[in-house]
Each structure stands twice: as structure tokens, then as C-alpha cells.
Design an enzyme around this catalytic site. Structure first.
Site, short mmCIF file in Angstrom:
data_model
loop_
_atom_site.label_atom_id
_atom_site.label_comp_id
_atom_site.label_asym_id
_atom_site.label_seq_id
_atom_site.Cartn_x
_atom_site.Cartn_y
_atom_site.Cartn_z
N ASP A 18 1.90 -2.41 -1.13
CA ASP A 18 2.70 -1.39 -1.81
C ASP A 18 3.90 -2.00 -2.52
O ASP A 18 4.12 -1.80 -3.72
CB ASP A 18 3.19 -0.34 -0.80
CG ASP A 18 2.05 0.49 -0.23
OD1 ASP A 18 1.04 0.65 -0.92
OD2 ASP A 18 2.18 0.96 0.92
N ARG A 98 12.42 1.14 11.12
CA ARG A 98 12.80 1.60 9.79
C ARG A 98 14.31 1.86 9.63
O ARG A 98 14.90 1.45 8.63
CB ARG A 98 12.01 2.85 9.41
CG ARG A 98 10.50 2.66 9.28
CD ARG A 98 10.18 1.44 8.48
NE ARG A 98 8.76 1.30 8.20
CZ ARG A 98 8.10 0.14 8.21
NH1 ARG A 98 8.74 -0.97 8.53
NH2 ARG A 98 6.82 0.09 7.92
N ASP A 127 7.24 7.21 7.28
CA ASP A 127 8.26 6.23 6.94
C ASP A 127 9.17 6.69 5.81
O ASP A 127 10.34 6.32 5.76
CB ASP A 127 7.61 4.89 6.58
CG ASP A 127 7.20 4.11 7.82
OD1 ASP A 127 7.69 4.44 8.91
OD2 ASP A 127 6.40 3.17 7.69
N SER A 179 -4.22 -0.90 6.69
CA SER A 179 -2.78 -0.72 6.52
C SER A 179 -2.13 -1.15 7.83
O SER A 179 -2.42 -0.59 8.88
CB SER A 179 -2.46 0.75 6.21
OG SER A 179 -1.07 0.94 6.14
#
Length: 410
Positions: A18, A98, A127, A179
Site C-alpha cells: 500500500d 498504530r 487501522d 496482507s
């Protein structure tokens, strides 16, 4: 903010699929803006290798690699373990990584005079919420760019095509395109065959697991370990004093070798859908197990039960990206109070994916063999229980008498 006013963007950069294609995409779609990449090192190890060269090559003006590992362990992992917080069995490996990354990105964006912060989270995931709630806490007036909510790319296959067309180097291909999210606490796997809940994870397939082995491939003899805690914080492994970070890394190794910490769940995402994921958390699984084991000795009944109840709230806050909130801070203060006497040692046997209790000791233990024994004792008068039961059961008795009286009147 109008696109033409965005001259400098700070990108949360992992070097994965990404964020790798986001750099050229930003320059194409935001007037060739300057892109400053920031990678928060939370223990993803080899994923950081060659990251600066890759970021610069794909169009970034520079890359910050920030070592956040000690803060990650001490200020996020340890408080969550002390809370006993699990989200549907999930040990929150991505969730609490995060906020710490996003906080540092905010600090750099402000220092760099950036116009916007960009992240590569999808519009389907959790996220995006975790990143953006943290940005709102530390840079409330900063513009946020989320390409997945803007671009025409619809799938990871199309992302790969975009990367190939723009000469962006990738470490994945269409056949191994899981992923993944990795840090010193865990590794997650999503996508491909795992999207079908009827497919068994390929634990025995070479290369699938990265932090350990399948229980079937673990040694045929058990491994014993001891863990020491002080006020709920791990301080020693097998009698050797270590930092919490060193303990987690060592537990990852021994746990992984014994097939510990594999979790396959269909979890309820914040955005409303269910998602299937496979997690590797070998050290974390041992730490949760050991800490809870010691708490069974050191916590009284009322505190234990209320703490277990609030652990669900704590886990929800972490999972939903609400780390920097008054409620999470208040719950952590409560947890710290409960941990004042959680000091002692536990012994655990690891065997083919299993964790087996093998002994626990604490100077603050509330367990009394003399009181609990089935043998003769001089400290507990069993006749006392009759009066207690009469009082404890009085509401039940009265209700039954009223019910019987009213039944006769009908």
C-alpha cells in the site's frame, strides 16, 4: 484543504504494498508535492532493511526511521497485558502499535511544517480509525489524505499492477500476497485462502509461519520456563533479570519453537464486518498466561472479577483506536492499583502449542493451604457456614414463601 494548497505530505510508510505505491500516487495526484516518509520501528526487523533506498527511489524526499520499540513495550504492551485485555481472544498486536506510530508521525509533520498526513489504510479496516483518532489527538487541524478513499484502485491485484507500471520494487507476488502486519509482539495474516472461513490455515506449509512452527513440528519434549513479575511487570526470565522488551523477544523465540501463540479467529471489526485472521503471538501468549496465573494468587475475588469485567472495555478502547482518551487513562490507573501486590514467580511447561501451569509463588499470595485443605485444620469452623447460608439465602426463601402463598389463593 484544497489539493493545490498541499505542498508537503508526511506519509506513514511501512514499505509494504500500500504505502509503496502511495508515494508516486501522491506526486501524480497532489501537484508533485514533497513526500516525507516516516517509518515507526516497532520491531518489524527485516522489513526495515533497504527501506530508505526504496522510499527515495520511489519519490520520497527523505525517510525517518524512528525506533519506538522501548516505548512500545513499556507504555503500550505492558499496560495492556497488566489489564488482561483481549479483544475476542486477539492480543491486540496491530491495535496498540498504530497509536504510537501515528503520534510520532504527528510530531514529525508539525516539525516539518507539513500540510497533510497520509496513511495507507483501507476503508474496510480498523487501522484508518486508529491512525486518524491519534492524529485528531495530536494534530487536530492537520489535513488527512487516505488514498484508499480516493483512488480508483479496487484490489491488491490492481495495486501490484500499479507498482509494476511505476517500477516500484515489491517483495511479494500474486501467489504469496497475504496482507501481513509484523512487529515485535505479533504477526498477522489475512487474505488469499484465509478469506474462506472453511479453509484450514497452512501452518505446516514452509514459509507460512514466520515467528514459530506448527505444534505438529514442535519438539517431542517439553520446555520449562520461569517468569518473575514485580507489580505486574515482567522483570526476569529463567532467573535472569531482563527488560520487558528483552523478555518478550526471548519468549518469542522459545514460544515459537514450541508452537505457542497461534490464533485463528473471525473477529468483529470496528467498521461492522467480520474478518478472518491468523495471528502469531508466541511471547505474548506466554506473557498473558503467566501474568494471569500469578494474579490468581495475588488478587482478591472482588478485584479480580471487576478487573476481568473492565478488561473487555479496555480491549474495546485499544481495538477501536481510543488509546489517547480519558477513559483508557483512567482504566490504566485502576489497573496499576490492582497490580501493587502482583509480584512473584510462575513456572510454565511449554509443549506442542500448550502452556501448562507448573507452579506459582508470591509473598503476597492470598492462597492459604491451611484454610483450603480438605484435611483437618484449626482455622476454619465449618459450622459457621450454616448462618451464612441462612442470611445469604434469605431473599430466595422469602420469594419462595410468597410464591407459595399466592399460588394457594388462585
Amino acid at each position: 484543504m484544497n489539493k493545490k494548497d498541499i505542498k508537503k505530505v508526511v506519509l506513514a510508510y511501512s514499505g509494504g504494498l500500500d504505502t509503496s505505491i502511495i508515494i508516486p500516487w501522491l506526486k501524480e495526484n497532489y501537484n508533485n508535492c514533497e513526500v516525507i516518509a516516516v517509518s515507526g520501528n516497532v520491531g518489524q526487523a527485516d522489513e526495515l532493511e533497504g527501506l530508505e533506498e526504496k522510499a527515495i527511489k520511489t519519490g520520497a524526499s527523505k525517510l525517518y526511521i524512528e525506533d519506538l520499540t522501548e516505548e512500545f513495550v513499556n507504555d503500550f504492551i505492558v499496560p495492556t497485558v497488566k489489564a488482561g485485555a483481549l479483544y475476542e481472544e486477539y492480543m491486540l498486536g496491530t491495535s496498540f502499535a498504530r497509536p504510537i506510530i501515528a503520534k510520532r508521525i504527528c510530531e514529525i509533520a508539525i516539525a516539518e511544517g507539513a500540510d497533510a498526513i497520509c496513511h495507507g489504510c483501507t476503508g474496510k479496516g480498523n487501522d484508518q480509525v486508529r491512525f486518524e483518532l491519534t492524529i485528531k489527538a495530536f494534530a487536530p487541524d492537520m489535513a488527512i489524505i487516505a488514498p484508499w478513499r480516493e483512488w480508483s484502485i479496487k484490489s491488491r491485484e490492481e495495486e501490484i499492477e500499479y507498482a509494476e507500471a511505476h517500477n516500484v520494487p515489491l517483495k511479494i507476488n500474486r501467489e504469496t500476497n497475504y496482507s501481513k502486519d509484523k512487529n515485535l509482539w505479533h504477526l498477522s495474516h489475512e487474505g488469499l485462502d484465509l478469506e474462506d472461513a472453511g479453509n484450514e490455515p497452512q501452518y505446516e506449509k514452509k514459509g507460512f509461519l514466520e515467528m514459530g512452527v506448527s505444534p505438529l513440528q514442535a519438539p517431542d519434549v517439553p520446555t520449562y520456563i520461569t517468569l518473575d513479575f514485580e507489580k505486574g511487570v515482567p522483570v526476569a526470565l529463567n532467573g535472569e533479570k531482563m527488560s520487558a522488551k528483552e523478555i518478550i523477544l526471548a519468549l518469542n523465540k522459545v514460544g515459537g519453537e514450541n508452537g505457542i501463540g497461534l490464533l485463528d479467529i473471525v473477529e468483529n471489526r470496528l467498521v461492522g464486518m467480520k474478518c478472518r485472521g491468523v495471528y502469531e503471538t508466541p511471547g505474548g501468549a506466554i506473557l498473558y498466561f503467566a501474568h494471569n496465573y500469578l494474579e490468581t494468587l495475588c488478587l482478591d475475588k472482588m478485584t479480580m472479577h471487576k478487573k476481568q469485567e473492565l478488561a473487555i472495555t479496555f480491549a474495546d478502547l485499544v481495538y477501536n483506536g481510543q488509546w489517547y482518551t480519558p477513559l483508557r487513562e483512567a482504566l490504566s490507573a485502576f489497573v496499576d492499583k490492582t497490580q501493587e501486590n502482583v509480584t512473584g514467580k510462575v513456572k510454565i511447561k511449554l509443549y506442542k502449542g500448550n502452556m501448562i501451569k507448573a507452579g506459582a509463588w508470591s509473598d503476597y499470595s492470598l492462597y492459604s493451604e491451611e484454610i483450603a485443605t480438605f484435611g483437618e485444620d484449626n482455622v476454619y469452623n465449618q459450622a459457621d457456614s450454616a448462618g451464612f447460608i441462612n442470611l445469604f439465602g434469605l431473599p430466595i426463601k422469602v420469594q419462595a414463601q410468597v410464591n407459595a402463598k399466592n399460588a394457594k389463593l388462585k
